[in-house]
Scaffold this active site. Structure first.
Site, PDB file in Angstrom:
ATOM      1  N   ASP A 104     -36.509 -34.973  39.692  1.00  0.00           N
ATOM      2  CA  ASP A 104     -37.360 -34.034  38.959  1.00  0.00           C
ATOM      3  C   ASP A 104     -36.550 -33.422  37.829  1.00  0.00           C
ATOM      4  O   ASP A 104     -35.358 -33.155  38.005  1.00  0.00           O
ATOM      5  CB  ASP A 104     -37.887 -32.934  39.914  1.00  0.00           C
ATOM      6  CG  ASP A 104     -39.184 -32.317  39.428  1.00  0.00           C
ATOM      7  OD1 ASP A 104     -39.200 -31.737  38.331  1.00  0.00           O
ATOM      8  OD2 ASP A 104     -40.194 -32.436  40.154  1.00  0.00           O
ATOM      9  N   ASP A 132     -34.608 -36.608  34.036  1.00  0.00           N
ATOM     10  CA  ASP A 132     -35.869 -36.896  33.353  1.00  0.00           C
ATOM     11  C   ASP A 132     -36.182 -38.380  33.562  1.00  0.00           C
ATOM     12  O   ASP A 132     -35.375 -39.241  33.190  1.00  0.00           O
ATOM     13  CB  ASP A 132     -35.716 -36.577  31.859  1.00  0.00           C
ATOM     14  CG  ASP A 132     -37.041 -36.699  31.111  1.00  0.00           C
ATOM     15  OD1 ASP A 132     -37.886 -37.531  31.502  1.00  0.00           O
ATOM     16  OD2 ASP A 132     -37.213 -35.953  30.138  1.00  0.00           O
ATOM     17  N   SER A 185     -55.755 -40.210  38.743  1.00  0.00           N
ATOM     18  CA  SER A 185     -56.604 -39.017  38.747  1.00  0.00           C
ATOM     19  C   SER A 185     -58.052 -39.408  38.541  1.00  0.00           C
ATOM     20  O   SER A 185     -58.350 -40.417  37.882  1.00  0.00           O
ATOM     21  CB  SER A 185     -56.136 -38.121  37.600  1.00  0.00           C
ATOM     22  OG  SER A 185     -57.124 -37.185  37.282  1.00  0.00           O
ATOM     23  N   TYR A 243     -54.846 -36.230  28.449  1.00  0.00           N
ATOM     24  CA  TYR A 243     -54.282 -36.350  29.795  1.00  0.00           C
ATOM     25  C   TYR A 243     -54.957 -37.496  30.555  1.00  0.00           C
ATOM     26  O   TYR A 243     -54.296 -38.374  31.113  1.00  0.00           O
ATOM     27  CB  TYR A 243     -54.444 -35.032  30.575  1.00  0.00           C
ATOM     28  CG  TYR A 243     -54.191 -35.193  32.051  1.00  0.00           C
ATOM     29  CD1 TYR A 243     -52.896 -35.376  32.532  1.00  0.00           C
ATOM     30  CD2 TYR A 243     -55.246 -35.196  32.976  1.00  0.00           C
ATOM     31  CE1 TYR A 243     -52.664 -35.561  33.891  1.00  0.00           C
ATOM     32  CE2 TYR A 243     -55.018 -35.376  34.320  1.00  0.00           C
ATOM     33  CZ  TYR A 243     -53.727 -35.558  34.784  1.00  0.00           C
ATOM     34  OH  TYR A 243     -53.502 -35.744  36.117  1.00  0.00           O
ATOM     35  N   LYS A 275     -53.569 -41.375  32.059  1.00  0.00           N
ATOM     36  CA  LYS A 275     -53.732 -41.967  33.402  1.00  0.00           C
ATOM     37  C   LYS A 275     -54.418 -43.335  33.295  1.00  0.00           C
ATOM     38  O   LYS A 275     -54.053 -44.282  33.988  1.00  0.00           O
ATOM     39  CB  LYS A 275     -54.531 -41.026  34.314  1.00  0.00           C
ATOM     40  CG  LYS A 275     -53.803 -39.732  34.648  1.00  0.00           C
ATOM     41  CD  LYS A 275     -52.538 -39.981  35.466  1.00  0.00           C
ATOM     42  CE  LYS A 275     -51.776 -38.709  35.742  1.00  0.00           C
ATOM     43  NZ  LYS A 275     -50.472 -38.906  36.393  1.00  0.00           N
ATOM     44  N   ARG A 320     -64.756 -25.258  28.294  1.00  0.00           N
ATOM     45  CA  ARG A 320     -63.367 -25.554  27.902  1.00  0.00           C
ATOM     46  C   ARG A 320     -63.297 -27.014  27.451  1.00  0.00           C
ATOM     47  O   ARG A 320     -63.796 -27.903  28.164  1.00  0.00           O
ATOM     48  CB  ARG A 320     -62.462 -25.325  29.122  1.00  0.00           C
ATOM     49  CG  ARG A 320     -60.995 -25.518  28.855  1.00  0.00           C
ATOM     50  CD  ARG A 320     -60.160 -25.061  30.033  1.00  0.00           C
ATOM     51  NE  ARG A 320     -60.378 -25.845  31.250  1.00  0.00           N
ATOM     52  CZ  ARG A 320     -59.599 -25.767  32.332  1.00  0.00           C
ATOM     53  NH1 ARG A 320     -58.588 -24.930  32.359  1.00  0.00           N
ATOM     54  NH2 ARG A 320     -59.861 -26.509  33.395  1.00  0.00           N
TER      55      ARG A 320
HETATM   56  N1  LIG Z   1     -52.761 -31.158  40.444  1.00  0.00           N
HETATM   57  C1  LIG Z   1     -53.825 -31.837  40.086  1.00  0.00           C
HETATM   58  O1  LIG Z   1     -54.903 -31.262  39.920  1.00  0.00           O
HETATM   59  C2  LIG Z   1     -53.765 -33.336  39.897  1.00  0.00           C
HETATM   60  C3  LIG Z   1     -54.963 -34.073  39.950  1.00  0.00           C
HETATM   61  C4  LIG Z   1     -54.896 -35.462  39.745  1.00  0.00           C
HETATM   62  C5  LIG Z   1     -53.686 -36.074  39.503  1.00  0.00           C
HETATM   63  N2  LIG Z   1     -52.549 -35.317  39.452  1.00  0.00           N
HETATM   64  C6  LIG Z   1     -51.282 -35.984  39.182  1.00  0.00           C
HETATM   65  O2  LIG Z   1     -50.433 -35.812  40.287  1.00  0.00           O
HETATM   66  C7  LIG Z   1     -49.080 -35.734  39.863  1.00  0.00           C
HETATM   67  C8  LIG Z   1     -48.438 -34.490  40.414  1.00  0.00           C
HETATM   68  O3  LIG Z   1     -49.196 -33.359  40.016  1.00  0.00           O
HETATM   69  P1  LIG Z   1     -48.804 -31.886  40.442  1.00  0.00           P
HETATM   70  O4  LIG Z   1     -50.053 -31.102  40.503  1.00  0.00           O
HETATM   71  O5  LIG Z   1     -47.890 -31.906  41.607  1.00  0.00           O
HETATM   72  O6  LIG Z   1     -48.015 -31.446  39.115  1.00  0.00           O
HETATM   73  P2  LIG Z   1     -46.672 -30.579  38.994  1.00  0.00           P
HETATM   74  O7  LIG Z   1     -46.528 -30.262  37.553  1.00  0.00           O
HETATM   75  O8  LIG Z   1     -46.666 -29.462  39.963  1.00  0.00           O
HETATM   76  O9  LIG Z   1     -45.578 -31.631  39.443  1.00  0.00           O
HETATM   77  C9  LIG Z   1     -45.064 -32.597  38.575  1.00  0.00           C
HETATM   78  C10 LIG Z   1     -43.559 -32.543  38.707  1.00  0.00           C
HETATM   79  O10 LIG Z   1     -43.013 -33.551  37.859  1.00  0.00           O
HETATM   80  C11 LIG Z   1     -41.945 -33.001  37.127  1.00  0.00           C
HETATM   81  N3  LIG Z   1     -41.858 -33.789  35.905  1.00  0.00           N
HETATM   82  C12 LIG Z   1     -42.732 -33.862  34.874  1.00  0.00           C
HETATM   83  N4  LIG Z   1     -42.307 -34.745  33.963  1.00  0.00           N
HETATM   84  C13 LIG Z   1     -41.119 -35.252  34.415  1.00  0.00           C
HETATM   85  C14 LIG Z   1     -40.194 -36.216  33.946  1.00  0.00           C
HETATM   86  N5  LIG Z   1     -40.377 -36.825  32.771  1.00  0.00           N
HETATM   87  N6  LIG Z   1     -39.107 -36.476  34.689  1.00  0.00           N
HETATM   88  C15 LIG Z   1     -38.896 -35.852  35.882  1.00  0.00           C
HETATM   89  N7  LIG Z   1     -39.730 -34.938  36.383  1.00  0.00           N
HETATM   90  C16 LIG Z   1     -40.844 -34.643  35.657  1.00  0.00           C
HETATM   91  C17 LIG Z   1     -42.280 -31.534  36.921  1.00  0.00           C
HETATM   92  O11 LIG Z   1     -41.131 -30.739  36.728  1.00  0.00           O
HETATM   93  C18 LIG Z   1     -42.970 -31.207  38.247  1.00  0.00           C
HETATM   94  O12 LIG Z   1     -42.049 -30.756  39.213  1.00  0.00           O
HETATM   95  C19 LIG Z   1     -49.125 -35.801  38.339  1.00  0.00           C
HETATM   96  O13 LIG Z   1     -48.918 -37.137  37.953  1.00  0.00           O
HETATM   97  C20 LIG Z   1     -50.534 -35.378  38.027  1.00  0.00           C
HETATM   98  O14 LIG Z   1     -50.967 -35.898  36.794  1.00  0.00           O
HETATM   99  C21 LIG Z   1     -52.574 -33.959  39.670  1.00  0.00           C
END
Ligand SMILES: NC(=O)c1ccc[n+]([C@@H]2O[C@H](COP(=O)([O-])OP(=O)(O)OC[C@H]3O[C@@H](n4cnc5c(N)ncnc54)[C@H](O)[C@@H]3O)[C@@H](O)[C@H]2O)c1
Length: 340
Positions: free
Chosen positions: A32, A59, A126, A151, A155, A298
């Protein structure tokens, strides 16, 4: 213990998946860059599990650094790729950052995995890939429509990239695409949960912060949609239920049970709830009265979407267990922990 690399493992869903993975007998390894999470999450995970989970501040779009993780952690059995930016509204403001991060990190991962013979991938997709669907609920066979936000487009592009890469000659990649609906709530222990940095983009943390007095009021974005009460409909899934879907997906890949090189599953409850349903259910579950107002729509929000969850149940044996009220109660419990 089979080692599973969890990109974005310090994030909201990733942290819950890390806990479930370990408790199911896997060794999670977190990558992360903490762009949308805090290191305190690691202490929460450790406190639940009683052990620290190996973590790399890297990253995923940085190929050399990511390669370094694979070198330091031999014998990775599979990857769960959560790392991405996720805010629909923000992606409308900063589309380039979303393409760079979400598509860029996947490309890097797909380039590095085969160098180390890692063939199994679970990808965080998603329900935004469906765009504005013609019919509800959506099944995995529902045609995807133009995404309503950059976004959502990231995906869609990531799914297509995975299909193309898997279809190349000699490619050994096997992927399960999990299309999440709307994760909410927190771990029962209230040691990990959703930790939005700044103003929350998602409904439930906004609700809990409003109830806690951190925000003055909740703004509901539009009440003139074609839904029973005019507000948006979503399928709210408890985050621990969602995390558990990753365990069955990983197991299926490791057992070579997948029918195709890329399989797709909706991960939702199968129920659609309006924003006002959520507000009222929260008020009942928490005993808190919410101050809310109706604002304009929105940009990027689709009017209504919820899952047909049959395929995940039939093929993966996965079914959600937690009600909306219990999910919201867990979110409230977590919020109260944060206040202390
Ligand atoms: N939360 C939602 O509503 C939702 C719904 C559908 C899909 N998703 C997908 O699920 C996944 C996780 O979502 P979440 O809600 O836990 O989000 P989040 O932002 O809480 O977690 C994502 C994590 O990835 C890390 N991150 C981002 N870019 C990075 C990179 N380039 N290198 C290393 N770390 C990186 C961030 O620091 C964070 O800790 C994402 O891919 C998101 O698109 C989320």
């Amino acid at each position: 213990m089979k080692k599973i690399l969890v990109t974005g493992g310090a994030g909201y869903i990733g942290s819950h998946a890390v806990v479930e993975l370990y408790q199911a007998g896997y060794q999670p390894v977190i990558v992360d860059n903490f762009s949308n999470s805090e290191e305190s999450v690691l202490a929460g995970i450790e406190s639940i599990l009683g052990v620290a989970v190996p973590t790399y501040r890297v990253d995923c779009a940085d190929e050399a650094a990511l390669r370094g993780v694979f070198e330091a952690e031999p014998n990775i059995a599979g990857v769960i790729h959560f790392a991405a930016f996720k805010a629909v509204g923000e992606s409308v403001q900063k589309p380039l950052a979303y393409f760079q991060n979400n598509v860029g990190s996947l490309l890097t991962l797909l380039a590095v995995m085969p160098e180390f013979g890692v063939e199994n991938l679970v990808f965080s997709s998603s329900c935004t890939v469906y765009g504005i669907p013609d019919a509800l609920p959506v099944t995995e066979a529902t045609p995807t429509k133009p995404a309503s936000s950059p976004y959502g487009r990231t995906k869609q592009m990531c799914e297509e990239i995975i299909h193309d890469v898997s279809g190349a000659p000699d490619n050994k990649l096997r992927t399960i695409l999990l299309r999440y609906f709307n994760p909410i709530g927190a771990h029962d222990s209230a040691k990990i949960g959703e930790l939005p940095l700044g103003v929350p983009n998602n409904l439930v943390p906004f609700i809990t912060q409003t109830a806690a007095g951190i925000r003055e009021k909740l703004t509901i974005f539009g009440n003139d949609y074609d839904t029973p009460d005019g507000t948006n409909i979503r399928d709210y899934i408890h985050v621990v239920d969602l995390a558990k879907a990753h365990i069955v997906a990983v197991q299926r890949l490791l057992d070579h049970k997948a029918d195709e090189t890329v399989e797709t599953f909706n991960v939702g409850t199968g129920n659609g709830n309006t924003v006002l349903d959520v507000v009222q259910t929260f008020e009942k579950a928490s005993g808190q009265k919410l101050n809310y107002v109706i604002g304009p729509r929105r940009p990027g929000d689709v009017p209504a979407i919820y899952a047909d969850a049959t395929k995940a149940e039939q093929v993966l044996g996965f079914k959600t267990e937690t009600s909306l009220a219990d999910s919201l109660a867990s979110a409230w419990k977590w919020q109260q922990t944060l206040k202390k």
